[in-house]
Scaffold this motif. Structure first.
Motif, PDB file in Angstrom:
ATOM      1  N   ASN A  25       0.811  -1.216   0.000  1.00  0.00           N
ATOM      2  CA  ASN A  25       0.000   0.000   0.000  1.00  0.00           C
ATOM      3  C   ASN A  25       0.850   1.274   0.000  1.00  0.00           C
ATOM      4  OD1 ASN A  25      -2.527  -1.396   0.120  1.00  0.00           O
ATOM      5  ND2 ASN A  25      -2.142  -1.809   2.287  1.00  0.00           N
ATOM      6  N   HIS A  26       2.147   1.099  -0.147  1.00  0.00           N
ATOM      7  CA  HIS A  26       3.052   2.261  -0.181  1.00  0.00           C
ATOM      8  C   HIS A  26       2.737   3.104  -1.408  1.00  0.00           C
ATOM      9  CE1 HIS A  26       6.868   4.492  -0.430  1.00  0.00           C
ATOM     10  NE2 HIS A  26       7.050   4.167   0.848  1.00  0.00           N
ATOM     11  N   GLU A  27       2.762   4.446  -1.271  1.00  0.00           N
ATOM     12  CA  GLU A  27       2.353   5.294  -2.393  1.00  0.00           C
ATOM     13  C   GLU A  27       3.308   5.214  -3.574  1.00  0.00           C
ATOM     14  OE1 GLU A  27       2.189   9.477  -1.759  1.00  0.00           O
ATOM     15  OE2 GLU A  27       4.072   9.561  -0.631  1.00  0.00           O
ATOM     16  N   VAL A  28       4.559   4.830  -3.317  1.00  0.00           N
ATOM     17  CA  VAL A  28       5.526   4.693  -4.408  1.00  0.00           C
ATOM     18  C   VAL A  28       5.687   3.233  -4.812  1.00  0.00           C
ATOM     19  CG1 VAL A  28       7.930   5.023  -5.098  1.00  0.00           C
ATOM     20  CG2 VAL A  28       6.752   6.793  -3.786  1.00  0.00           C
ATOM     21  N   TYR A  29       5.974   2.362  -3.868  1.00  0.00           N
ATOM     22  CA  TYR A  29       6.207   0.950  -4.198  1.00  0.00           C
ATOM     23  C   TYR A  29       4.919   0.221  -4.576  1.00  0.00           C
ATOM     24  CZ  TYR A  29      10.411   1.979  -1.431  1.00  0.00           C
ATOM     25  OH  TYR A  29      11.557   2.531  -0.931  1.00  0.00           O
ATOM     26  N   GLY A  30       3.818   0.640  -3.980  1.00  0.00           N
ATOM     27  CA  GLY A  30       2.560  -0.081  -4.139  1.00  0.00           C
ATOM     28  C   GLY A  30       2.139  -0.348  -5.576  1.00  0.00           C
ATOM     29  N   PRO A  31       2.158   0.665  -6.470  1.00  0.00           N
ATOM     30  CA  PRO A  31       1.736   0.413  -7.854  1.00  0.00           C
ATOM     31  C   PRO A  31       2.564  -0.672  -8.544  1.00  0.00           C
ATOM     32  CG  PRO A  31       1.790   2.765  -7.421  1.00  0.00           C
ATOM     33  CD  PRO A  31       2.401   2.106  -6.225  1.00  0.00           C
ATOM     34  N   PHE A  32       3.848  -0.730  -8.253  1.00  0.00           N
ATOM     35  CA  PHE A  32       4.701  -1.750  -8.850  1.00  0.00           C
ATOM     36  C   PHE A  32       4.394  -3.130  -8.267  1.00  0.00           C
ATOM     37  CE2 PHE A  32       7.177   2.194  -9.169  1.00  0.00           C
ATOM     38  CZ  PHE A  32       7.517   2.190 -10.513  1.00  0.00           C
ATOM     39  N   ILE A  33       4.233  -3.171  -6.953  1.00  0.00           N
ATOM     40  CA  ILE A  33       3.951  -4.445  -6.297  1.00  0.00           C
ATOM     41  C   ILE A  33       2.601  -4.987  -6.738  1.00  0.00           C
ATOM     42  CG2 ILE A  33       3.486  -5.509  -4.051  1.00  0.00           C
ATOM     43  CD1 ILE A  33       5.652  -3.645  -2.880  1.00  0.00           C
ATOM     44  N   ARG A  34       1.585  -4.122  -6.828  1.00  0.00           N
ATOM     45  CA  ARG A  34       0.271  -4.576  -7.296  1.00  0.00           C
ATOM     46  C   ARG A  34       0.340  -5.042  -8.747  1.00  0.00           C
ATOM     47  NH1 ARG A  34      -1.135   0.009  -4.240  1.00  0.00           N
ATOM     48  NH2 ARG A  34      -1.488   1.307  -6.075  1.00  0.00           N
TER      49      ARG A  34
END
Length: 415
Positions: free
Chosen positions: A351-360
């Motif tokens: 749910n991190h604002e930076v890492y989250g999109p990549f992880i999802r």
């Protein structure tokens, strides 16, 4: 007193000699990317603190020279004991006898299958692994927050249609009509060849390859639609320019591009750009809400140079740099995603604002199996040049690209 001093000194010398005899030095090689070097320096420091009898010397080379340096050094008995390589190069390294399989007693294949993201299983042959990653990568859409605010754009695009619309609002031209700021960067020389194959072709209803990536399958209606969308960003919509500031990432870093598609590895570099305010979001979906992504990774392997004590030390080092602790450090420093769901899919990371999109994005990503990644990239670079510069019809350029890439695959798998 003098006798005692002499005795103590001689004892110290003896202990130093014993310690020196037990000490082991190993070599680690990777290609140069500033954030990756910084992260590995930290990992080496941690490892040496826990293993004071092992010294790890890191060497790095420019990406363009890296494979040549490795291929020349190891057969000569020089170079690395532990080496970093792109996942798509594994077969070449195995066939050239540059690396050796990981010991199953330490790197149990069943445990790795269970603990790592499934894409890592491409590093396994039969019941043994040849290499393992510290991190994996996916793509996302970076956007310049300052340029969005100037244009009155409240949020990044969710769909491909919105991407075109927003890019139009972000594009600027001078009095002569020349683009001075692109709405979105483009360039098959960067990450766009992955965006085309594994994202756009799939979003248009196709599959880029068949037969386990041995047969090109994008010279289809879906491939035509994907290529038309991509080349249309410049030719039809005028929201980008081929070769703008040479490299897409350079334009974004300079604040001259509104949006930019890139990998999670770019996070560390962007963080260092003074005055650049940026955000990141998942790649846009198609009109039906379908998303796709591309995932890749670099792995570490033990070379055939490593023998005896150096081999044992290399195994220990491999254990550490593929541990949960190392993966979290790599994420924090480089921005590349942990290779284990146990690290990557924590609430804080997902749910991190930076890492989250990549992880999802990993949940719907595909990993291209390359025969020759650079040659296959060049095919798509040539395709775009034929369309945008030589005015070749898109259908002809795409058919030529598919034919050229099939030759690359056929030659590789015929060996």
């Amino acid at each position: 007193m003098n006798a005692l001093k002499t005795y103590l000194l001689s004892g110290a010398v003896s202990l130093a000699a014993i310690g020196s005899a037990q000490a082991v030095e190993i070599e680690y090689w990777q290609y140069f990317f500033d954030a990756r070097v910084t992260a590995m320096e930290q990992l080496i420091e941690n490892f040496e603190a826990a293993n004071p009898d092992i010294t790890v010397n890191m060497t790095h080379f420019p990406y363009a020279d890296y494979r040549t340096k490795v291929a020349a050094a190891i057969p000569a008995g020089e170079g690395p004991d532990v080496v970093q390589l792109f996942y798509g190069w594994l077969n070449d390294y195995v066939e050239a006898e540059l690396i050796q399989p990981l010991p199953a007693d330490t790197f149990d294949p069943a445990r790795i299958d269970a603990e790592f993201f499934p894409m890592v299983q491409a590093m396994k042959d039969g019941d043994q692994y040849w290499a393992l990653p510290t991190a994996v990568r996916s793509l996302a859409l970076f956007y310049n927050e300052r340029l969005f605010e100037e244009a009155g754009i409240e949020s990044p695009p969710e769909t491909l249609d919105e991407l075109v619309e927003v890019a139009g609002q972000l594009t600027k031209r001078d009095g002569a009509g020349n683009i001075t700021q692109v709405g979105i960067t483009t360039g098959m020389n960067a990450q766009d060849h992955h965006w085309f194959r594994e994202v756009l072709v799939r979003q248009m209803g196709g599959d880029p390859y068949e037969n386990n990536y041995q047969t090109v399958n994008y010279n289809t209606d879906a491939g035509q639609a994907a290529a038309a969308f991509y080349t249309g960003l410049e030719a039809e919509h005028g929201v980008t320019a081929a070769g703008f500031m040479d490299e897409p990432q350079a334009a974004f870093k300079a604040g001259m591009a509104g949006m930019h598609i890139d990998g999670s590895f770019r996070i560390g570099a962007l963080d260092k750009v003074r005055g650049l305010r940026w955000g990141v979001t998942e790649l846009p979906a198609n009109a039906e809400g379908m998303r796709s992504n591309y995932s890749s990774y670099w792995v570490n392997a033990i070379t055939t140079k490593a023998e005896g004590e150096r081999y044992d030390a290399s195994v220990k080092f491999m254990e550490y740099i593929t541990s949960d602790e190392a993966m979290q450090i790599w994420l924090d420093v480089v921005g590349e995603l942990p290779a284990k769901p146990s690290v990557g899919m924590t609430d804080a990371n997902a749910n991190h604002e930076v890492y989250g999109p990549f992880i999802r994005g990993l949940a719907y990503a595909n990993t291209t199996i390359f025969a020759n990644e650079s040659a296959q990239r060049q095919v798509l670079m040539d395709m775009v040049q034929r369309v945008s510069i030589e005015d070749q019809p898109l259908t002809e350029a795409l058919a030529a690209a598919a034919e050229e890439e099939q030759v690359i695959l056929d030659e590789y798998y015929a060996d």
